[in-house]
Write an enzyme that holds these catalytic residues in place. Sequence first.
Site, PDB file in Angstrom:
ATOM      1  N   HIS A 197       2.134   0.881 -12.796  1.00  0.00           N
ATOM      2  CA  HIS A 197       2.863  -0.414 -13.279  1.00  0.00           C
ATOM      3  C   HIS A 197       4.330   0.103 -13.133  1.00  0.00           C
ATOM      4  CE1 HIS A 197       3.406  -4.203 -14.773  1.00  0.00           C
ATOM      5  NE2 HIS A 197       4.388  -3.566 -15.654  1.00  0.00           N
TER       6      HIS A 197
ATOM      7  N   ASN B  63       1.721   3.112  -2.622  1.00  0.00           N
ATOM      8  CA  ASN B  63       1.081   3.928  -3.447  1.00  0.00           C
ATOM      9  C   ASN B  63       0.013   4.565  -2.789  1.00  0.00           C
ATOM     10  OD1 ASN B  63       2.610   4.415  -6.172  1.00  0.00           O
ATOM     11  ND2 ASN B  63       2.671   2.195  -5.990  1.00  0.00           N
TER      12      ASN B  63
ATOM     13  N   ARG C  35      -4.611  -8.376  -8.948  1.00  0.00           N
ATOM     14  CA  ARG C  35      -5.725  -9.521  -9.595  1.00  0.00           C
ATOM     15  C   ARG C  35      -5.949  -9.190 -11.021  1.00  0.00           C
ATOM     16  NH1 ARG C  35      -7.601 -13.818  -8.112  1.00  0.00           N
ATOM     17  NH2 ARG C  35      -9.463 -13.703  -9.398  1.00  0.00           N
TER      18      ARG C  35
ATOM     19  N   GLY D 279       0.794  -1.389  -0.097  1.00  0.00           N
ATOM     20  CA  GLY D 279       0.046  -0.039  -0.038  1.00  0.00           C
ATOM     21  C   GLY D 279       0.617   1.170   0.095  1.00  0.00           C
TER      22      GLY D 279
ATOM     23  N   ARG E  26     -14.254 -14.592 -11.714  1.00  0.00           N
ATOM     24  CA  ARG E  26     -13.545 -13.391 -11.714  1.00  0.00           C
ATOM     25  C   ARG E  26     -14.765 -12.165 -11.755  1.00  0.00           C
ATOM     26  NH1 ARG E  26      -8.552 -12.569 -12.339  1.00  0.00           N
ATOM     27  NH2 ARG E  26      -8.029 -14.642 -12.914  1.00  0.00           N
TER      28      ARG E  26
ATOM     29  N   GLU F  74      -7.152  -5.647 -21.993  1.00  0.00           N
ATOM     30  CA  GLU F  74      -5.968  -6.361 -22.057  1.00  0.00           C
ATOM     31  C   GLU F  74      -4.983  -6.014 -20.953  1.00  0.00           C
ATOM     32  OE1 GLU F  74      -6.928  -4.196 -24.701  1.00  0.00           O
ATOM     33  OE2 GLU F  74      -8.191  -5.536 -25.138  1.00  0.00           O
TER      34      GLU F  74
ATOM     35  N   ASN G  17      -4.423   2.700 -13.547  1.00  0.00           N
ATOM     36  CA  ASN G  17      -3.518   1.807 -12.822  1.00  0.00           C
ATOM     37  C   ASN G  17      -2.061   2.320 -12.746  1.00  0.00           C
ATOM     38  OD1 ASN G  17      -2.380  -1.162 -11.732  1.00  0.00           O
ATOM     39  ND2 ASN G  17      -1.615  -1.414 -13.656  1.00  0.00           N
TER      40      ASN G  17
ATOM     41  N   LEU H  79      -8.387  -8.051 -13.678  1.00  0.00           N
ATOM     42  CA  LEU H  79     -10.071  -7.801 -13.889  1.00  0.00           C
ATOM     43  C   LEU H  79     -10.476  -8.410 -15.023  1.00  0.00           C
ATOM     44  CD1 LEU H  79      -9.169  -4.170 -12.921  1.00  0.00           C
ATOM     45  CD2 LEU H  79     -10.289  -5.770 -11.274  1.00  0.00           C
TER      46      LEU H  79
HETATM   47  C1  GAR Z   1       4.035  -1.027  -7.173  1.00  0.00           C
HETATM   48  O1  GAR Z   1       5.378  -1.274  -7.581  1.00  0.00           O
HETATM   49  C2  GAR Z   1       3.105  -1.015  -8.443  1.00  0.00           C
HETATM   50  O2  GAR Z   1       3.558  -0.520  -9.580  1.00  0.00           O
HETATM   51  C3  GAR Z   1       3.117  -2.481  -8.932  1.00  0.00           C
HETATM   52  O3  GAR Z   1       2.961  -3.360  -7.445  1.00  0.00           O
HETATM   53  C4  GAR Z   1       3.502  -2.499  -6.465  1.00  0.00           C
HETATM   54  C5  GAR Z   1       2.555  -2.166  -5.493  1.00  0.00           C
HETATM   55  O4  GAR Z   1       3.417  -1.494  -4.180  1.00  0.00           O
HETATM   56  N1  GAR Z   1       1.843  -2.867  -9.491  1.00  0.00           N
HETATM   57  C6  GAR Z   1       1.982  -3.713 -10.432  1.00  0.00           C
HETATM   58  O5  GAR Z   1       2.974  -4.515 -10.757  1.00  0.00           O
HETATM   59  C7  GAR Z   1       0.532  -3.956 -11.104  1.00  0.00           C
HETATM   60  N2  GAR Z   1       0.995  -4.699 -12.358  1.00  0.00           N
HETATM   61  P1  GAR Z   1       2.384  -0.764  -3.063  1.00  0.00           P
HETATM   62  O6  GAR Z   1       1.256  -1.843  -2.597  1.00  0.00           O
HETATM   63  O7  GAR Z   1       3.594  -0.381  -2.161  1.00  0.00           O
HETATM   64  O8  GAR Z   1       1.685   0.370  -3.701  1.00  0.00           O
END
Ligand code: GAR
Length: 203
Positions: free
Chosen positions: A110, A15, A92, A13, A66, A144, A108, A94
């Site tokens: 990434h 972010n 997960r 968490g 899902r 996608e 999102n 979606l």
């Molecule tokens: C982050 O690095 C985010 O970019 C990545 O998971 C981490 C979550 O960190 N997300 C993905 O890879 C989605 N495809 P957080 O729980 O500390 O925010």
Amino acid sequence: MKLKLAVLISGRGSNLKSLIDASSHKDFPAEIVLVISNKQTAPGLDFAKKAGIATIILDHKKYPSREEFDKAMSAEIEKSSAGLVCLAGFMRLLSPWFAERWHNKLINIHPSLLPAFKGIDVHKRVLESGVKTTGCTVHFVRPEMDSGPIIIQAEVPVLPGDTEDKIAARVLAEEHKCYPAAVKLIAEGRLKIKNEQVVITAD
Ligand code: GAR
């Protein structure tokens, strides 16, 4: 009127925390009204609770499909009156149904420079590939995986002697700036999507 956000998490968490911190500034044009986790033990839930934000745990394993799980999440988001859904380490996939339901209202973050390195184990694959630059991307979500119009990207170097953890930390520091910045642009109505490309208008 501030834009209401629902934030979806699965784990740490950080972010989510960056969005909570940004929203604590009175001029920030968005506020978090709901945090949903698909994992009861997600440490990120504590950030929400400390900030007095409503939290809901929806265990995906309790739903037959899902799409049924996504429909349950969607119903909770609708109840919260959120106008934007932010995936923040929500691990997960979606359903296409959810992506369509929240079309252009679902973003999102990434940890790569999309479209490079979609999916999981990003930093491992970055190291193996020998690229000299990586980074992070905030994007609108399309059905996608890890695709959709890009809102913001930030680059970081891949340095000699780097490990996955070192790259992850360098990228994460940028993620924590990019996510609030992307939300701010959307909340201020400064984004348009034309031919699946984001166009940012001036202040
Ligand atoms: C982050 O690095 C985010 O970019 C990545 O998971 C981490 C979550 O960190 N997300 C993905 O890879 C989605 N495809 P957080 O729980 O500390 O925010």
